[in-house]
Design an enzyme around this catalytic site. Sequence first.
Site, PDB file in Angstrom:
ATOM      1  N   ASP A  29      12.277   0.748   7.080  1.00  0.00           N
ATOM      2  CA  ASP A  29      11.243  -0.214   6.673  1.00  0.00           C
ATOM      3  C   ASP A  29      11.580  -1.594   7.231  1.00  0.00           C
ATOM      4  O   ASP A  29      11.870  -2.533   6.510  1.00  0.00           O
ATOM      5  CB  ASP A  29      11.207  -0.234   5.131  1.00  0.00           C
ATOM      6  CG  ASP A  29      10.240  -1.267   4.576  1.00  0.00           C
ATOM      7  OD1 ASP A  29       9.182  -1.465   5.189  1.00  0.00           O
ATOM      8  OD2 ASP A  29      10.555  -1.865   3.531  1.00  0.00           O
TER       9      ASP A  29
ATOM     10  N   TRP B  77       4.452  -5.847  -6.416  1.00  0.00           N
ATOM     11  CA  TRP B  77       5.564  -5.063  -5.858  1.00  0.00           C
ATOM     12  C   TRP B  77       6.849  -5.576  -6.495  1.00  0.00           C
ATOM     13  O   TRP B  77       7.073  -6.789  -6.573  1.00  0.00           O
ATOM     14  CB  TRP B  77       5.670  -5.189  -4.334  1.00  0.00           C
ATOM     15  CG  TRP B  77       6.924  -4.493  -3.866  1.00  0.00           C
ATOM     16  CD1 TRP B  77       7.116  -3.152  -3.790  1.00  0.00           C
ATOM     17  CD2 TRP B  77       8.165  -5.114  -3.498  1.00  0.00           C
ATOM     18  NE1 TRP B  77       8.413  -2.892  -3.395  1.00  0.00           N
ATOM     19  CE2 TRP B  77       9.069  -4.076  -3.203  1.00  0.00           C
ATOM     20  CE3 TRP B  77       8.601  -6.439  -3.402  1.00  0.00           C
ATOM     21  CZ2 TRP B  77      10.397  -4.323  -2.806  1.00  0.00           C
ATOM     22  CZ3 TRP B  77       9.907  -6.684  -3.009  1.00  0.00           C
ATOM     23  CH2 TRP B  77      10.795  -5.628  -2.717  1.00  0.00           C
TER      24      TRP B  77
ATOM     25  N   HIS C 146      -0.799  -2.324   3.279  1.00  0.00           N
ATOM     26  CA  HIS C 146       0.131  -3.245   3.905  1.00  0.00           C
ATOM     27  C   HIS C 146       0.462  -2.627   5.251  1.00  0.00           C
ATOM     28  O   HIS C 146       1.255  -1.696   5.331  1.00  0.00           O
ATOM     29  CB  HIS C 146       1.409  -3.404   3.065  1.00  0.00           C
ATOM     30  CG  HIS C 146       1.295  -4.476   2.037  1.00  0.00           C
ATOM     31  ND1 HIS C 146       2.361  -4.892   1.275  1.00  0.00           N
ATOM     32  CD2 HIS C 146       0.240  -5.243   1.674  1.00  0.00           C
ATOM     33  CE1 HIS C 146       1.956  -5.873   0.476  1.00  0.00           C
ATOM     34  NE2 HIS C 146       0.680  -6.095   0.696  1.00  0.00           N
TER      35      HIS C 146
ATOM     36  N   HIS D 284       6.745   2.208   3.858  1.00  0.00           N
ATOM     37  CA  HIS D 284       7.370   2.592   2.589  1.00  0.00           C
ATOM     38  C   HIS D 284       7.465   4.084   2.348  1.00  0.00           C
ATOM     39  O   HIS D 284       7.559   4.532   1.210  1.00  0.00           O
ATOM     40  CB  HIS D 284       6.616   1.947   1.421  1.00  0.00           C
ATOM     41  CG  HIS D 284       6.895   0.488   1.296  1.00  0.00           C
ATOM     42  ND1 HIS D 284       6.559  -0.237   0.176  1.00  0.00           N
ATOM     43  CD2 HIS D 284       7.511  -0.378   2.124  1.00  0.00           C
ATOM     44  CE1 HIS D 284       6.928  -1.498   0.338  1.00  0.00           C
ATOM     45  NE2 HIS D 284       7.499  -1.613   1.517  1.00  0.00           N
TER      46      HIS D 284
ATOM     47  N   ASP E 290       1.824  -6.761   6.561  1.00  0.00           N
ATOM     48  CA  ASP E 290       3.104  -7.043   5.905  1.00  0.00           C
ATOM     49  C   ASP E 290       4.266  -6.788   6.861  1.00  0.00           C
ATOM     50  O   ASP E 290       4.731  -5.657   6.985  1.00  0.00           O
ATOM     51  CB  ASP E 290       3.249  -6.186   4.630  1.00  0.00           C
ATOM     52  CG  ASP E 290       4.515  -6.538   3.861  1.00  0.00           C
ATOM     53  OD1 ASP E 290       5.152  -7.553   4.209  1.00  0.00           O
ATOM     54  OD2 ASP E 290       4.870  -5.798   2.918  1.00  0.00           O
TER      55      ASP E 290
ATOM     56  N   GLU F 266       2.194  -1.463  -5.699  1.00  0.00           N
ATOM     57  CA  GLU F 266       2.748  -1.027  -4.410  1.00  0.00           C
ATOM     58  C   GLU F 266       4.027  -0.218  -4.581  1.00  0.00           C
ATOM     59  O   GLU F 266       5.018  -0.698  -5.122  1.00  0.00           O
ATOM     60  CB  GLU F 266       3.031  -2.258  -3.537  1.00  0.00           C
ATOM     61  CG  GLU F 266       3.621  -1.901  -2.172  1.00  0.00           C
ATOM     62  CD  GLU F 266       3.875  -3.134  -1.297  1.00  0.00           C
ATOM     63  OE1 GLU F 266       3.697  -4.276  -1.777  1.00  0.00           O
ATOM     64  OE2 GLU F 266       4.269  -2.943  -0.134  1.00  0.00           O
TER      65      GLU F 266
ATOM     66  N   LYS G 224       7.287   2.249  -3.155  1.00  0.00           N
ATOM     67  CA  LYS G 224       8.257   2.209  -2.060  1.00  0.00           C
ATOM     68  C   LYS G 224       9.242   3.360  -2.206  1.00  0.00           C
ATOM     69  O   LYS G 224       9.527   3.802  -3.315  1.00  0.00           O
ATOM     70  CB  LYS G 224       8.987   0.865  -2.100  1.00  0.00           C
ATOM     71  CG  LYS G 224       9.856   0.582  -0.902  1.00  0.00           C
ATOM     72  CD  LYS G 224      10.260  -0.886  -0.839  1.00  0.00           C
ATOM     73  CE  LYS G 224      11.151  -1.134   0.356  1.00  0.00           C
ATOM     74  NZ  LYS G 224      11.431  -2.555   0.573  1.00  0.00           N
TER      75      LYS G 224
ATOM     76  N   ASP H  65       1.910   0.837   1.780  1.00  0.00           N
ATOM     77  CA  ASP H  65       2.581   0.071   2.841  1.00  0.00           C
ATOM     78  C   ASP H  65       3.068   1.078   3.870  1.00  0.00           C
ATOM     79  O   ASP H  65       3.782   2.038   3.525  1.00  0.00           O
ATOM     80  CB  ASP H  65       3.748  -0.724   2.216  1.00  0.00           C
ATOM     81  CG  ASP H  65       4.466  -1.603   3.232  1.00  0.00           C
ATOM     82  OD1 ASP H  65       4.801  -1.108   4.321  1.00  0.00           O
ATOM     83  OD2 ASP H  65       4.731  -2.780   2.924  1.00  0.00           O
TER      84      ASP H  65
ATOM     85  N   ASP I 255       9.802  -3.766   9.030  1.00  0.00           N
ATOM     86  CA  ASP I 255       8.767  -4.799   9.054  1.00  0.00           C
ATOM     87  C   ASP I 255       8.633  -5.493  10.400  1.00  0.00           C
ATOM     88  O   ASP I 255       8.612  -6.720  10.485  1.00  0.00           O
ATOM     89  CB  ASP I 255       9.007  -5.814   7.922  1.00  0.00           C
ATOM     90  CG  ASP I 255       8.760  -5.206   6.550  1.00  0.00           C
ATOM     91  OD1 ASP I 255       7.610  -4.850   6.273  1.00  0.00           O
ATOM     92  OD2 ASP I 255       9.726  -5.057   5.770  1.00  0.00           O
TER      93      ASP I 255
HETATM   94  C1  RNT Z   1       8.540  -4.962   0.193  1.00  0.00           C
HETATM   95  C2  RNT Z   1       7.056  -4.872   0.074  1.00  0.00           C
HETATM   96  C3  RNT Z   1       6.363  -6.157  -0.285  1.00  0.00           C
HETATM   97  C4  RNT Z   1       6.922  -7.357   0.438  1.00  0.00           C
HETATM   98  C5  RNT Z   1       6.104  -8.605   0.249  1.00  0.00           C
HETATM   99  C6  RNT Z   1       6.827  -9.820   0.729  1.00  0.00           C
HETATM  100  O1  RNT Z   1       9.106  -3.847   0.717  1.00  0.00           O
HETATM  101  O2  RNT Z   1       6.521  -4.353   1.245  1.00  0.00           O
HETATM  102  O3  RNT Z   1       4.999  -5.997  -0.079  1.00  0.00           O
HETATM  103  O4  RNT Z   1       7.044  -7.116   1.805  1.00  0.00           O
HETATM  104  O5  RNT Z   1       5.729  -8.717  -1.061  1.00  0.00           O
HETATM  105 ZN    ZN Z   2       4.394  -4.342   1.438  1.00  0.00          ZN
END
Ligand code: RNT
Ligand code: ZN
Length: 424
Positions: A300, A191, A292, A268, A332, A232, A234, A265, A302
């Site tokens: 986003d 990523w 993720h 994302h 994640d 990955e 986003k 993810d 988290d």
């Molecule tokens: C960031 C991505 C990525 C990170 C990690 C820490 O938006 O989701 O995966 O969260 O690599």
């Molecule tokens: Zn991620």
Amino acid sequence: MSRNPTNEQITAAYQLARERYAMLDVDADQAVEKLAQVAISLHCWQGDDVGGFEAPDAALGGGIATTGNYPGKARNADELRSDLNLAYRLIPGTHRLNLHAIYAETGGRKVERNALLPEHFSAWAGWAKENHHGLDFNPTCFSHPLAESGFTLSSYDASIRQFWVEHCIASRKIGEYFGKELGTPCVTNIWIPDGFKDTPIDRKTPRELLAQSLDKVLAEPISKKHNLDSVEAKLFGLGSESYVTGSHEFYMGYALSRKVLLTLDSGHFHPTETIADKLSSVLMYVDELLLHVSRGVRWDSDHVVTLSDELEAIMQEIVRGDFVPRVHIGLDYFDASINRIAAWVIGTRNALRALLLAFLEPLAAMRALEVAGNYSARLALLEELKGLPFGAVWDYFCLQQNVPVGGRFMDEITTYEERVLAHR
Ligand code: RNT
Ligand code: ZN
């Protein structure tokens, strides 16, 4: 204070639940067995707010953010492993660990990221072997002076691109080492944060550069028995609101054309878009996926994964589509406002609970209703399922796996907080 059920009560409740599920032709014993086989990849970075060990209090870059200052975060690999050991003891089953390159152990010496070697992760590999954890890996293409421009693998500066290409190559070799050592392939996930805050003139060239860089990273074949490459995508990040080089369409095409894995993810995409619906589409064409699993709140953000409709839908898709062997489930999120071990345990237990709910579905009956066009009965059944005694099956699974039943896992975390975290 709530009281705890006895083992006899848990078993008796399970027997009744089992009978109730059998009335729908669902085999609860089998669901529990299937659940015990699933390994979730816990993300090491929840343990220290994505800090890593390169420099104490290194600033987090790349347009991701951890908020909160809960006391007691891990300051080195030994503390992080100790915290993880507790988390794994409170989660039923045997699970994996997902490492980032900034968690290298270099014995106090500065080792540039493009010079990282498997030996810098030998302590992690030894610990993983001893505790039966598979390992996954990520190059860290952020929180670094050469990422400060906001661009890494898609930078206009060839020397910056080259540095990150070398770092990603080094990361794949570390992944290969993990796979060989542990006898289970390491998913190495790339990523990058690359993108523009404001509207760019040229959306095309950085994407061409990214494809070129990735092709260099992947040039050397590595056996899929040991390492699986994943990319990955986003939609946007802090400071890359207007354009992200590695968009979903970019990586979808890249993964398909280069036969690598795609990482989805759940934070994302557009907030009204869920990744659950994407699995059966993407898996028509891509062999394997990495997830993720995260929880975005308005963006986003988290947040710790909760047992939400969205999480349930993701796990339903994995189970209903028979995709369990093709989907690597990673977590994640990073919340520093609560006990970090509790964050791991709550999120992972929820991912497993959602999977168990999916394994307990009367799939054949549900499908028959749908095929027959009986959508009223389909809706009625789906809503009835929500009231079935799933909690009794989950408690029994925890008992069987020798981990605390119900909220009791917080007792151990509280004790550890007093004895260990409070003294950091
Ligand atoms: C960031 C991505 C990525 C990170 C990690 C820490 O938006 O989701 O995966 O969260 O690599
Ligand atoms: Zn991620």
